[in-house]
Design an enzyme around this catalytic site. Structure first.
Site, PDB file in Angstrom:
ATOM      1  N   ASP A 149       0.794  -1.235   0.000  1.00  0.00           N
ATOM      2  CA  ASP A 149       0.000   0.000   0.000  1.00  0.00           C
ATOM      3  C   ASP A 149       0.827   1.286   0.000  1.00  0.00           C
ATOM      4  O   ASP A 149       0.281   2.388  -0.126  1.00  0.00           O
ATOM      5  CB  ASP A 149      -0.976   0.007   1.203  1.00  0.00           C
ATOM      6  N   HIS A 183       6.555  -7.828  -1.462  1.00  0.00           N
ATOM      7  CA  HIS A 183       5.486  -8.294  -2.352  1.00  0.00           C
ATOM      8  C   HIS A 183       5.113  -7.271  -3.419  1.00  0.00           C
ATOM      9  O   HIS A 183       4.066  -7.385  -4.040  1.00  0.00           O
ATOM     10  CB  HIS A 183       4.254  -8.692  -1.532  1.00  0.00           C
TER      11      HIS A 183
HETATM   12  C1  BJW Z   1      -3.585  -6.651  13.327  1.00  0.00           C
HETATM   13  C2  BJW Z   1      -4.358  -5.518  13.313  1.00  0.00           C
HETATM   14  C3  BJW Z   1      -3.858  -4.452  14.019  1.00  0.00           C
HETATM   15  C4  BJW Z   1      -5.385  -6.936  12.139  1.00  0.00           C
HETATM   16  N1  BJW Z   1      -2.692  -4.554  14.640  1.00  0.00           N
HETATM   17  N2  BJW Z   1      -2.446  -6.742  13.963  1.00  0.00           N
HETATM   18  C5  BJW Z   1       6.399 -22.962   2.110  1.00  0.00           C
HETATM   19  C6  BJW Z   1       5.375 -23.710   2.622  1.00  0.00           C
HETATM   20  C7  BJW Z   1       4.115 -23.688   2.022  1.00  0.00           C
HETATM   21  C8  BJW Z   1       3.862 -22.930   0.886  1.00  0.00           C
HETATM   22  C9  BJW Z   1       4.880 -22.174   0.374  1.00  0.00           C
HETATM   23  C10 BJW Z   1       6.128 -22.207   0.972  1.00  0.00           C
HETATM   24  N3  BJW Z   1       6.931 -21.372   0.268  1.00  0.00           N
HETATM   25  C11 BJW Z   1       6.214 -20.825  -0.731  1.00  0.00           C
HETATM   26  C12 BJW Z   1       4.960 -21.300  -0.689  1.00  0.00           C
HETATM   27  C13 BJW Z   1       3.854 -20.927  -1.601  1.00  0.00           C
HETATM   28  C14 BJW Z   1       3.235 -19.602  -1.280  1.00  0.00           C
HETATM   29  C15 BJW Z   1       2.670 -19.637   0.142  1.00  0.00           C
HETATM   30  O1  BJW Z   1       3.216 -19.106   1.076  1.00  0.00           O
HETATM   31  N4  BJW Z   1       1.524 -20.265   0.322  1.00  0.00           N
HETATM   32  C16 BJW Z   1       0.904 -20.327   1.635  1.00  0.00           C
HETATM   33  C17 BJW Z   1      -0.420 -19.558   1.618  1.00  0.00           C
HETATM   34  C18 BJW Z   1       0.737 -21.750   2.042  1.00  0.00           C
HETATM   35  N5  BJW Z   1       4.191 -18.521  -1.414  1.00  0.00           N
HETATM   36  C19 BJW Z   1       4.443 -17.999  -2.598  1.00  0.00           C
HETATM   37  O2  BJW Z   1       3.897 -18.402  -3.600  1.00  0.00           O
HETATM   38  C20 BJW Z   1       5.473 -16.875  -2.659  1.00  0.00           C
HETATM   39  N6  BJW Z   1       6.404 -17.189  -3.667  1.00  0.00           N
HETATM   40  C21 BJW Z   1       7.412 -18.045  -3.470  1.00  0.00           C
HETATM   41  O3  BJW Z   1       7.691 -18.479  -2.380  1.00  0.00           O
HETATM   42  O4  BJW Z   1       8.068 -18.396  -4.617  1.00  0.00           O
HETATM   43  C22 BJW Z   1       8.834 -19.591  -4.595  1.00  0.00           C
HETATM   44  C23 BJW Z   1       7.887 -20.781  -4.497  1.00  0.00           C
HETATM   45  C24 BJW Z   1       6.716 -20.795  -5.227  1.00  0.00           C
HETATM   46  C25 BJW Z   1       5.846 -21.890  -5.129  1.00  0.00           C
HETATM   47  C26 BJW Z   1       6.146 -22.948  -4.275  1.00  0.00           C
HETATM   48  C27 BJW Z   1       7.333 -22.893  -3.541  1.00  0.00           C
HETATM   49  C28 BJW Z   1       8.208 -21.804  -3.658  1.00  0.00           C
HETATM   50  C29 BJW Z   1       4.816 -15.580  -3.066  1.00  0.00           C
HETATM   51  C30 BJW Z   1       3.885 -15.074  -2.039  1.00  0.00           C
HETATM   52  C31 BJW Z   1       3.277 -13.774  -2.500  1.00  0.00           C
HETATM   53  C32 BJW Z   1       2.094 -13.432  -1.637  1.00  0.00           C
HETATM   54  N7  BJW Z   1       1.453 -12.351  -2.158  1.00  0.00           N
HETATM   55  C33 BJW Z   1       0.276 -11.834  -1.472  1.00  0.00           C
HETATM   56  C34 BJW Z   1      -0.652 -11.268  -2.531  1.00  0.00           C
HETATM   57  C35 BJW Z   1      -0.204  -9.931  -2.923  1.00  0.00           C
HETATM   58  C36 BJW Z   1      -1.278  -9.420  -3.710  1.00  0.00           C
HETATM   59  C37 BJW Z   1      -1.939  -8.232  -3.192  1.00  0.00           C
HETATM   60  O5  BJW Z   1      -1.469  -7.473  -2.339  1.00  0.00           O
HETATM   61  O6  BJW Z   1      -2.976  -8.173  -3.739  1.00  0.00           O
HETATM   62  O7  BJW Z   1       0.660 -10.866  -0.493  1.00  0.00           O
HETATM   63  S1  BJW Z   1      -0.620 -13.023  -0.526  1.00  0.00           S
HETATM   64  C38 BJW Z   1      -1.180 -11.880   0.686  1.00  0.00           C
HETATM   65  O8  BJW Z   1      -0.768 -12.461   1.935  1.00  0.00           O
HETATM   66  C39 BJW Z   1      -0.401 -10.586   0.465  1.00  0.00           C
HETATM   67  C40 BJW Z   1       0.172 -10.357   1.837  1.00  0.00           C
HETATM   68  O9  BJW Z   1       1.340  -9.580   1.744  1.00  0.00           O
HETATM   69  C41 BJW Z   1       0.394 -11.759   2.373  1.00  0.00           C
HETATM   70  C42 BJW Z   1       0.490 -11.864   3.842  1.00  0.00           C
HETATM   71  O10 BJW Z   1      -0.700 -11.475   4.457  1.00  0.00           O
HETATM   72  P1  BJW Z   1      -0.628 -10.670   5.811  1.00  0.00           P
HETATM   73  O11 BJW Z   1       0.058  -9.387   5.590  1.00  0.00           O
HETATM   74  O12 BJW Z   1      -0.084 -11.546   6.853  1.00  0.00           O
HETATM   75  O13 BJW Z   1      -2.170 -10.312   6.039  1.00  0.00           O
HETATM   76  P2  BJW Z   1      -3.339 -11.192   6.692  1.00  0.00           P
HETATM   77  O14 BJW Z   1      -4.623 -10.594   6.312  1.00  0.00           O
HETATM   78  O15 BJW Z   1      -3.166 -12.623   6.386  1.00  0.00           O
HETATM   79  O16 BJW Z   1      -3.109 -11.051   8.258  1.00  0.00           O
HETATM   80  C43 BJW Z   1      -3.245  -9.820   8.936  1.00  0.00           C
HETATM   81  C44 BJW Z   1      -2.956 -10.054  10.408  1.00  0.00           C
HETATM   82  O17 BJW Z   1      -2.988  -8.803  11.066  1.00  0.00           O
HETATM   83  C45 BJW Z   1      -3.983 -10.950  11.102  1.00  0.00           C
HETATM   84  O18 BJW Z   1      -3.305 -11.934  11.867  1.00  0.00           O
HETATM   85  C46 BJW Z   1      -4.748  -9.998  12.030  1.00  0.00           C
HETATM   86  O19 BJW Z   1      -5.115 -10.587  13.267  1.00  0.00           O
HETATM   87  C47 BJW Z   1      -3.719  -8.930  12.256  1.00  0.00           C
HETATM   88  N8  BJW Z   1      -4.281  -7.617  12.547  1.00  0.00           N
HETATM   89  N9  BJW Z   1      -5.517  -5.778  12.556  1.00  0.00           N
HETATM   90  C48 BJW Z   1      -2.026  -5.741  14.581  1.00  0.00           C
HETATM   91  N10 BJW Z   1      -4.556  -3.283  14.070  1.00  0.00           N
END
Ligand code: BJW
Length: 256
Positions: A99, A114
């Site tokens: 953002d 990201h």
């Molecule tokens: C508060 C609050 C307040 C609320 N104060 N807190 C190893 C194991 C398993 C799978 C994989 C692995 N390695 C790679 C993978 C595959 C995959 C992955 O991780 N999958 C999992 C879902 C299982 N990863 C990838 O594909 C990545 N690429 C990669 O590793 O390449 C090599 C590879 C590929 C394939 C296989 C193996 C290796 C790329 C990941 C890119 C993620 N992109 C996204 C989308 C971006 C698009 C967009 O912005 O539109 O990025 S996913 C989405 O989730 C976004 C975020 O950055 C990311 C994380 O989310 P985040 O920030 O944690 O948000 P939330 O909503 O989940 O959580 C918010 C938290 O805040 C909550 O806990 C609330 O409680 C809290 N909260 N208010 C404090 N006021």
């Protein structure tokens, strides 16, 4: 609340996620009211989704560009700016957020793991990603003007790392180098506002621990990887970060 001590020799690596921007009015991804509630994840955040539904994907990102630009950084973003000001090169902020609020708040030693909502890149040519604040009208598929000059038609895409895509190796190398430089000194890893489900970000706590870091999580609820942190402070980051870091309270950061 447990006390985090940051002294003259401490290096601090911070990882932030969507929760840090929640108090600025930007929805998180997962959970009730999350961004993905109305969209199947695979349709809007994967290369396949973009190939199959480019108009849907551009609508999703255009709406987010429009939504985020009226939001302002909050006290959590500002506390991290102040921490960076005090630590200089002993500070690095890796954010999963796209953002732009950390940069707008003034963070400079920043890795946007990201990508960025306000950049686009061509799906065909190798021109670098460029600033793009345009909110495209529904159904418009923006195209690359450089390719058009060469008589080719090529679609633009948001400069975002989608599922299954590699993060920029230069970004990962920068984080890795920071952790290596902190070895032998006091290293703190502080994650805030992230659910701990998306890799490689969710694995950074393990990398930091392997390098001897003290690990802290600030989150509204227990993250998926909470058990891998030594300290968990539950609460909104806009309130917890300034207090935990002793910022805005007229308390010196060097408490040890
Ligand atoms: C508060 C609050 C307040 C609320 N104060 N807190 C190893 C194991 C398993 C799978 C994989 C692995 N390695 C790679 C993978 C595959 C995959 C992955 O991780 N999958 C999992 C879902 C299982 N990863 C990838 O594909 C990545 N690429 C990669 O590793 O390449 C090599 C590879 C590929 C394939 C296989 C193996 C290796 C790329 C990941 C890119 C993620 N992109 C996204 C989308 C971006 C698009 C967009 O912005 O539109 O990025 S996913 C989405 O989730 C976004 C975020 O950055 C990311 C994380 O989310 P985040 O920030 O944690 O948000 P939330 O909503 O989940 O959580 C918010 C938290 O805040 C909550 O806990 C609330 O409680 C809290 N909260 N208010 C404090 N006021």
């Amino acid at each position: 609340m447990s006390q985090l001590t940051i002294d003259d020799a401490t290096h601090v690596l911070v990882l932030t996620g969507a929760g840090v921007s929640a108090e600025s009015g930007i929805p998180t991804f997962r959970g009730a009211g999350g961004l993905w509630e109305g969209y199947p994840i695979e349709d809007v955040a994967s290369p396949r989704g973009f190939r199959e539904h480019p108009a849907l994907v551009w609508r999703f990102y255009s709406q987010r560009r429009e939504g985020a630009r009226v939001c302002e950084p909050n006290a959590g973003h500002r506390a991290l700016v102040e921490l960076e000001r005090r630590l200089g090169d002993r500070f690095l902020l890796a954010t999963q957020n796209v953002d732009g609020l950390h940069r707008r708040a003034g963070s400079d030693r920043l890795v946007e793991m990201h990508g960025c909502l306000y950049r686009s890149r061509c799906t065909v040519c190798v021109r670098p990603a460029f600033d793009d604040h345009q909110v495209y009208a529904e159904g418009v598929l923006p195209s690359c003007d450089r390719c058009a000059e060469r008589g080719r038609s090529a679609m633009l895409r948001p400069d975002i790392v989608w599922f299954g895509e590699m993060l920029d190796p230069a970004d990962l190398a920068r984080i890795d180098a920071f952790v290596r430089n902190g070895r032998g000194e006091r290293l703190v890893f502080l994650a805030a506002g992230t659910s701990g489900v998306v890799y490689p970000a969710a694995g950074m706590v393990d990398m930091a621990r392997a390098a001897g870091a003290e690990t802290w999580l600030v989150n509204a609820e227990a993250a998926d990887n909470v058990s891998r942190f030594e300290h968990f402070v539950q609460g909104p980051s806009g309130r917890v970060l300034p207090s935990l870091l002793g910022i805005g309270l007229d308390v010196p950061l060097m408490l040890r």
